[in-house]
Design a protein around this motif. Sequence first.
Motif, PDB file in Angstrom:
ATOM      1  N   SER A 197      56.586  38.192 -34.592  1.00  0.00           N
ATOM      2  CA  SER A 197      56.038  37.224 -33.631  1.00  0.00           C
ATOM      3  C   SER A 197      55.184  37.896 -32.560  1.00  0.00           C
ATOM      4  O   SER A 197      54.224  37.305 -32.062  1.00  0.00           O
ATOM      5  N   LEU A 198      55.510  39.133 -32.229  1.00  0.00           N
ATOM      6  CA  LEU A 198      54.762  39.859 -31.213  1.00  0.00           C
ATOM      7  C   LEU A 198      53.402  40.338 -31.720  1.00  0.00           C
ATOM      8  O   LEU A 198      52.595  40.835 -30.946  1.00  0.00           O
ATOM      9  N   CYS A 199      53.170  40.166 -33.010  1.00  0.00           N
ATOM     10  CA  CYS A 199      51.876  40.517 -33.602  1.00  0.00           C
ATOM     11  C   CYS A 199      51.035  39.281 -33.887  1.00  0.00           C
ATOM     12  O   CYS A 199      50.011  39.368 -34.586  1.00  0.00           O
ATOM     13  N   LEU A 200      51.439  38.119 -33.341  1.00  0.00           N
ATOM     14  CA  LEU A 200      50.738  36.860 -33.561  1.00  0.00           C
ATOM     15  C   LEU A 200      50.007  36.454 -32.291  1.00  0.00           C
ATOM     16  O   LEU A 200      50.598  36.447 -31.205  1.00  0.00           O
ATOM     17  N   CYS A 201      48.736  36.094 -32.417  1.00  0.00           N
ATOM     18  CA  CYS A 201      47.989  35.655 -31.233  1.00  0.00           C
ATOM     19  C   CYS A 201      48.470  34.266 -30.805  1.00  0.00           C
ATOM     20  O   CYS A 201      49.169  33.576 -31.547  1.00  0.00           O
ATOM     21  N   TRP A 202      48.079  33.832 -29.615  1.00  0.00           N
ATOM     22  CA  TRP A 202      48.681  32.637 -29.005  1.00  0.00           C
ATOM     23  C   TRP A 202      48.470  31.374 -29.835  1.00  0.00           C
ATOM     24  O   TRP A 202      49.321  30.484 -29.859  1.00  0.00           O
ATOM     25  N   ASP A 203      47.340  31.272 -30.533  1.00  0.00           N
ATOM     26  CA  ASP A 203      47.089  30.074 -31.338  1.00  0.00           C
ATOM     27  C   ASP A 203      47.111  30.384 -32.840  1.00  0.00           C
ATOM     28  O   ASP A 203      46.627  29.596 -33.650  1.00  0.00           O
ATOM     29  N   SER A 226      49.819  49.129 -31.955  1.00  0.00           N
ATOM     30  CA  SER A 226      48.358  49.198 -31.978  1.00  0.00           C
ATOM     31  C   SER A 226      47.706  48.056 -31.190  1.00  0.00           C
ATOM     32  O   SER A 226      46.496  48.092 -30.944  1.00  0.00           O
ATOM     33  N   GLY A 227      48.509  47.044 -30.826  1.00  0.00           N
ATOM     34  CA  GLY A 227      47.955  45.893 -30.115  1.00  0.00           C
ATOM     35  C   GLY A 227      47.315  44.854 -31.027  1.00  0.00           C
ATOM     36  O   GLY A 227      46.659  43.932 -30.559  1.00  0.00           O
ATOM     37  N   PHE A 228      47.530  44.977 -32.319  1.00  0.00           N
ATOM     38  CA  PHE A 228      46.963  44.042 -33.299  1.00  0.00           C
ATOM     39  C   PHE A 228      47.612  42.676 -33.133  1.00  0.00           C
ATOM     40  O   PHE A 228      48.827  42.539 -33.204  1.00  0.00           O
ATOM     41  N   LEU A 229      46.791  41.644 -32.929  1.00  0.00           N
ATOM     42  CA  LEU A 229      47.275  40.268 -32.807  1.00  0.00           C
ATOM     43  C   LEU A 229      46.582  39.422 -33.867  1.00  0.00           C
ATOM     44  O   LEU A 229      45.363  39.252 -33.842  1.00  0.00           O
ATOM     45  N   ALA A 230      47.362  38.897 -34.784  1.00  0.00           N
ATOM     46  CA  ALA A 230      46.815  38.216 -35.951  1.00  0.00           C
ATOM     47  C   ALA A 230      46.578  36.728 -35.704  1.00  0.00           C
ATOM     48  O   ALA A 230      47.362  36.065 -35.023  1.00  0.00           O
ATOM     49  N   ASP A 231      45.501  36.228 -36.285  1.00  0.00           N
ATOM     50  CA  ASP A 231      45.265  34.787 -36.327  1.00  0.00           C
ATOM     51  C   ASP A 231      46.117  34.148 -37.417  1.00  0.00           C
ATOM     52  O   ASP A 231      46.473  32.967 -37.323  1.00  0.00           O
ATOM     53  N   ALA A 232      46.433  34.908 -38.454  1.00  0.00           N
ATOM     54  CA  ALA A 232      47.266  34.431 -39.552  1.00  0.00           C
ATOM     55  C   ALA A 232      48.190  35.543 -40.002  1.00  0.00           C
ATOM     56  O   ALA A 232      47.751  36.681 -40.200  1.00  0.00           O
ATOM     57  N   VAL A 233      49.466  35.208 -40.149  1.00  0.00           N
ATOM     58  CA  VAL A 233      50.457  36.137 -40.688  1.00  0.00           C
ATOM     59  C   VAL A 233      51.004  35.521 -41.962  1.00  0.00           C
ATOM     60  O   VAL A 233      51.479  34.384 -41.959  1.00  0.00           O
ATOM     61  N   PHE A 234      50.925  36.266 -43.054  1.00  0.00           N
ATOM     62  CA  PHE A 234      51.510  35.840 -44.317  1.00  0.00           C
ATOM     63  C   PHE A 234      52.854  36.559 -44.463  1.00  0.00           C
ATOM     64  O   PHE A 234      52.889  37.781 -44.595  1.00  0.00           O
ATOM     65  N   ASP A 256      58.634  51.064 -45.439  1.00  0.00           N
ATOM     66  CA  ASP A 256      59.530  49.983 -45.035  1.00  0.00           C
ATOM     67  C   ASP A 256      58.842  49.155 -43.944  1.00  0.00           C
ATOM     68  O   ASP A 256      58.451  49.688 -42.905  1.00  0.00           O
ATOM     69  N   ALA A 257      58.695  47.861 -44.185  1.00  0.00           N
ATOM     70  CA  ALA A 257      57.984  47.004 -43.223  1.00  0.00           C
ATOM     71  C   ALA A 257      58.679  46.956 -41.869  1.00  0.00           C
ATOM     72  O   ALA A 257      58.041  46.663 -40.857  1.00  0.00           O
ATOM     73  N   ARG A 258      59.975  47.256 -41.830  1.00  0.00           N
ATOM     74  CA  ARG A 258      60.687  47.288 -40.549  1.00  0.00           C
ATOM     75  C   ARG A 258      60.191  48.425 -39.671  1.00  0.00           C
ATOM     76  O   ARG A 258      60.311  48.367 -38.440  1.00  0.00           O
ATOM     77  N   VAL A 259      59.632  49.449 -40.307  1.00  0.00           N
ATOM     78  CA  VAL A 259      59.037  50.569 -39.570  1.00  0.00           C
ATOM     79  C   VAL A 259      57.561  50.310 -39.304  1.00  0.00           C
ATOM     80  O   VAL A 259      57.085  50.455 -38.175  1.00  0.00           O
ATOM     81  N   THR A 260      56.831  49.896 -40.329  1.00  0.00           N
ATOM     82  CA  THR A 260      55.382  49.737 -40.177  1.00  0.00           C
ATOM     83  C   THR A 260      55.013  48.573 -39.270  1.00  0.00           C
ATOM     84  O   THR A 260      53.950  48.599 -38.647  1.00  0.00           O
ATOM     85  N   ILE A 261      55.893  47.560 -39.143  1.00  0.00           N
ATOM     86  CA  ILE A 261      55.583  46.467 -38.203  1.00  0.00           C
ATOM     87  C   ILE A 261      55.549  47.005 -36.772  1.00  0.00           C
ATOM     88  O   ILE A 261      54.784  46.519 -35.935  1.00  0.00           O
ATOM     89  N   GLY A 262      56.328  48.046 -36.503  1.00  0.00           N
ATOM     90  CA  GLY A 262      56.286  48.672 -35.189  1.00  0.00           C
ATOM     91  C   GLY A 262      54.950  49.339 -34.924  1.00  0.00           C
ATOM     92  O   GLY A 262      54.442  49.299 -33.793  1.00  0.00           O
TER      93      GLY A 262
END
Length: 291
Positions: free
Chosen positions: A180-186, A150-158, A139-145
């Motif tokens: 949103s918390l897994c998205l880098c600032w730009d 892990s501190g992963f910050l994405a340049d692109a989220v699909f 379930d993505a609601r669990v795995t997104i946590g």
Amino acid sequence: MKDFEDFVPQLTDDGSFTFFSADYGELFHSSRGAREEALLKFVQPALLAQVAKKPSLRILDICYGLGYNTAAALTTIWAINPNCWVEVVGLELNPAVPQAAITHQFLSWAGESTPIFSKLAMEHQAWTDRLKATLLIGDARVTIGLVQQSGFLADAVFLDPFSPPHCPQLWTMEFLERVSLCLCWDGRIATYSSAAAVRTALLATGLQIGSTPPVGRRSPGTVASWVTYDLPALSQQEQEHLHTRAAIPYRDPYLCDSATVILQRRQEEQRASQLEPASHWRKRYYSPLNN
């Protein structure tokens, strides 16, 4: 959860294949073209061709599915910068879906990268000298946590779940806040959906949003970012839609409710709302006099 034998290939207009989900009553991709959709709804709005010049990139692929979005992203990035180091995290509920795509050779167009997707589908990890890819099953609601921790910050989220009426669990305010918390600032979040409820939820996280051209349907897509530059503006029509009852978001306070509960909660909130009914907005823009 279906086995891969249950997925029957469906030809789309651009010559690529997709599947039909009996569980959700929808195709995995637009009938106009599965490969085209990945490129035009996700890769291009995420500006991956521009940011591919960076030495490294991170991609979060929510609802990895058949792997088209990631395949289109890697093909685009490495055509511009063959030395770019890419880290991909994919979230997928049913491991049989990517396995079925490999069995039917849907990703043969990815060329020399095709073995990567086979390994990722079967083993949920793939490493090369320019890629680290991980597929998190559940379930993505669990795995997104797990991604957030892990501190992963994405340049692109699909962001590519089935539609909000059929899969509201992955369009709620609470889930999109985690995203949103897994998205880098730009970085950018790209999705095919222009639903007012989805856009409202993205705005509630503090992100800015823009509209992307329609592909395979009349409605546009959405792109979101922490920064506003180069975000295509919403039309007046789209802005007004955000002030109707259609913009009341889906809510899932503890990220564990069923689709039925989430839908009922939103319907109750809509009935009690003083916002303009979406039918009035629709009449302004879609009445015969306006056509």
